[in-house]
Every structure is written in structure tokens, then in C-alpha cells.
Scaffold this motif. Structure first.
Motif, PDB file in Angstrom:
ATOM      1  N   ARG A  11       0.857  -1.194   0.000  1.00 23.37           N
ATOM      2  CA  ARG A  11       0.000   0.000   0.000  1.00 23.37           C
ATOM      3  C   ARG A  11       0.887   1.236   0.000  1.00 23.37           C
ATOM      4  NH1 ARG A  11      -2.506  -1.796   3.365  1.00 23.37           N
ATOM      5  NH2 ARG A  11      -4.313  -2.608   2.240  1.00 23.37           N
ATOM      6  N   THR A  35      -1.603  -0.991  -4.022  1.00 21.80           N
ATOM      7  CA  THR A  35      -2.826  -0.252  -3.730  1.00 21.80           C
ATOM      8  C   THR A  35      -2.415   1.179  -3.404  1.00 21.80           C
ATOM      9  OG1 THR A  35      -3.974  -2.200  -2.876  1.00 21.80           O
ATOM     10  CG2 THR A  35      -4.784  -0.047  -2.145  1.00 21.80           C
ATOM     11  N   VAL A  37      -3.026   5.190  -2.129  1.00 22.31           N
ATOM     12  CA  VAL A  37      -3.752   6.209  -1.379  1.00 22.31           C
ATOM     13  C   VAL A  37      -3.297   7.556  -1.906  1.00 22.31           C
ATOM     14  CG1 VAL A  37      -4.334   7.175   0.867  1.00 22.31           C
ATOM     15  CG2 VAL A  37      -3.839   4.722   0.664  1.00 22.31           C
ATOM     16  N   LYS A  59      -6.326  -0.215  -7.667  1.00 19.28           N
ATOM     17  CA  LYS A  59      -7.008  -0.126  -6.378  1.00 19.28           C
ATOM     18  C   LYS A  59      -6.623   1.205  -5.751  1.00 19.28           C
ATOM     19  CE  LYS A  59      -6.677  -5.138  -5.724  1.00 19.28           C
ATOM     20  NZ  LYS A  59      -6.079  -6.221  -4.882  1.00 19.28           N
ATOM     21  N   ASN A  61      -7.585   4.631  -3.096  1.00 16.42           N
ATOM     22  CA  ASN A  61      -8.290   5.372  -2.058  1.00 16.42           C
ATOM     23  C   ASN A  61      -7.838   6.821  -2.148  1.00 16.42           C
ATOM     24  OD1 ASN A  61      -9.530   3.108  -0.126  1.00 16.42           O
ATOM     25  ND2 ASN A  61      -7.486   2.449  -0.744  1.00 16.42           N
ATOM     26  N   ILE A  84      -7.930   1.669   6.282  1.00 17.15           N
ATOM     27  CA  ILE A  84      -7.568   1.253   4.924  1.00 17.15           C
ATOM     28  C   ILE A  84      -6.517   0.155   4.961  1.00 17.15           C
ATOM     29  CG2 ILE A  84      -6.583   2.023   2.721  1.00 17.15           C
ATOM     30  CD1 ILE A  84      -7.768   4.794   3.297  1.00 17.15           C
TER      31      ILE A  84
END
Length: 254
Positions: A11, A35, A37, A59, A61, A84
Motif C-alpha cells: 500500500r 494499492t 492512497v 485499487k 483510495n 484502509i
């Protein structure tokens, strides 16, 4: 055997990533499997960037917070970690530019520039690093600049801020490498982005840039992708405290 550049299951938080180099680096990390952010202060621009990135299959956020506000940062980092998931990769990219001769440089703009470009790197890295230290691993990548080692007229405070980011990067590596963290910097040369729009539109500057840069052109934002994926990946496990210049050989020639 799996590729050492595969970021699947990781992430990545990228600050200042609603546009420009930050969004380009986020795209590259997503393409490698991470992923993402995304972060910016402008929630509308941030939402649009997240939607566009998600449309590629990434993916994504989006968490809006101000990298100059410690309370906002701490709340956001706690939210990401708790809701998250753990931050494995942090890319500190938020920054600003303001051009003026030094004798006329507005003091309030100097303070704003230093806070945005330099203090924010500490503000965000410290709480993220505390979580990474507890886990015994993590990657932090700071956006430095060609101006980390050079200076040009009208941007002395910017150059000072980016030189400080480069040395803060080295200091972070020295302090945090024993805890399993890798901290490195990427120093872009001249890239055609919104931050440089006034220079992109200046024929005299373009002529100088093409003559001064051995590759003879501006960098394209996507050309930072390989550098950020490398530093974020297991291919760079013993790379620590390094500033990687991505500048078309600008720094290699006199």
C-alpha cells in the motif's frame, strides 16, 4: 520466481498526487501492483484523479489532508492505518514554487514555501515511520529536485528547500535504516508539469533547456515511474540514503 519489482500486496501513500509528478508516480506504483492512497488538499481535484486512476483497474483510495497541518496529518495517518491498511510505501511529493528576485521575495511566501516543501516531509514521515518501525519495514521516497544541488535566479528559496529535503532524506536513512526502513530521494530534472508551466511557455527558456540538457528535451512525467517503482520495491533493499537524479544527463555535463 516473482519479480523483485512486483508491488502486489503493498500500500502506497503519495502526497500531492492529484496531478503532475505525484499522479504519475502513483500510476506507476499502481501498475506494479500496489494499492494507492492519493492525497491532496483539494478534495474535488483529488476525487477526479482517484476516479481516473481507478478506471485503469488500479485499487485506489483518496484521503484529503493538508501536509502543513500536523493535526490534519495525524488524523489522516491514523485513519489510513486503522481503516484502509498499513502504509508500506510513502512518497512525499507535495510541494510548491514561487518565483521572485531574492531581494523582493515576500517573507510570507518564503515561510509558506519552506513549510510546504520541507517541513511537510518531516510532518508526514514521522507518524508514518513510527508505524513502519513497529513493523520492522517500510519504504519512504522523498521528491527532491535538480535544484537540490544547483541554484537559478528567482528560485533561491525553492532550491534551499529542496537541498534541505535531500539532506533530510539522508538523515532519515541514518536514523531509520537500523529499524528496517529504506529512505531515498528522487531528484527530477526539468519535467513538463503544471509547476513549470510558465517555463514551458517561455521560448527563450526552452531554447536554453534543450541546449543544456544532453537529451535535448523536457522530461515526461511518466518517465519518473521506473525510478519510484525501483526504490519502492525489493529490487532496492540495500539502497538507502540515496538521491536518484532523473534529469536527462543534466547533472552529468558542465
Amino acid at each position: 520466481m516473482p519479480s523483485p519489482f512486483d508491488l502486489s500486496g503493498k500500500r502506497a501513500l503519495v502526497t500531492g498526487s492529484s496531478r503532475g509528478l505525484g499522479l504519475a508516480m502513483a500510476r506507476a506504483l499502481a501498475a506494479a501492483g500496489a494499492t494507492i492512497v492519493l492525497n491532496a488538499r483539494d478534495a474535488v481535484a483529488l476525487g477526479a484523479a482517484a476516479q481516473d486512476l481507478a478506471a485503469t483497474g488500479a485499487k485506489v483510495n483518496a484521503v484529503a489532508f493538508d501536509v502543513t497541518n500536523r493535526d490534519s496529518i495525524n488524523q489522516a495517518i491514523n485513519h489510513i492505518e486503522d481503516e484502509i491498511g498499513p502504509i508500506d510505501i510513502l512518497v512525499n511529493n507535495a510541494g510548491m514554487q514561487f518565483r521572485s528576485s531574492l531581494e523582493a521575495f515576500p517573507p510570507e511566501k518564503f515561510d509558506q514555501l519552506i513549510t510546504t516543501n520541507l517541513t511537510s516531509v518531516f510532518n508526514v514521515s514521522q507518524p508514518v515511520a513510527r508505524h513502519m518501525i513497529a513493523r520492522g519495514r517500510g519504504k519512504i521516497i522523498n521528491t527532491c529536485s535538480l535544484m537540490s544541488g544547483f541554484a537559478r535566479a528567482s528560485i533561491a528559496p525553492y532550491a534551499a528547500s529542496k537541498a534541505a529535503v535531500a539532506n533530510l532524506t539522508r538523515g532519515m536513512a541514518v536514523d531509520w535504516a537500523p529499524h528496517g526502513l529504506n529512505v531515498n530521494g528522487i531528484a527530477p530534472g526539468y519535467f513538463a508539469t503544471e509547476l513549470n508551466q510558465s517555463l514551458v511557455e517561455d521560448p527563450k527558456f526552452n531554447t536554453w533547456l534543450e541546449a543544456r540538457t544532453p537529451m535535448g528535451r523536457w522530461g515526461k512525467p511518466d518517465e519518473l515511474g521506473g525510478a519510484v517503482v525501483f526504490l519502492a520495491s525489493d529490487a532496492a533493499t540495500f539502497v538507502n540514503g540515496h538521491i536518484l537524479y532523473v534529469d536527462g544527463a543534466f547533472t552529468a555535463t558542465a
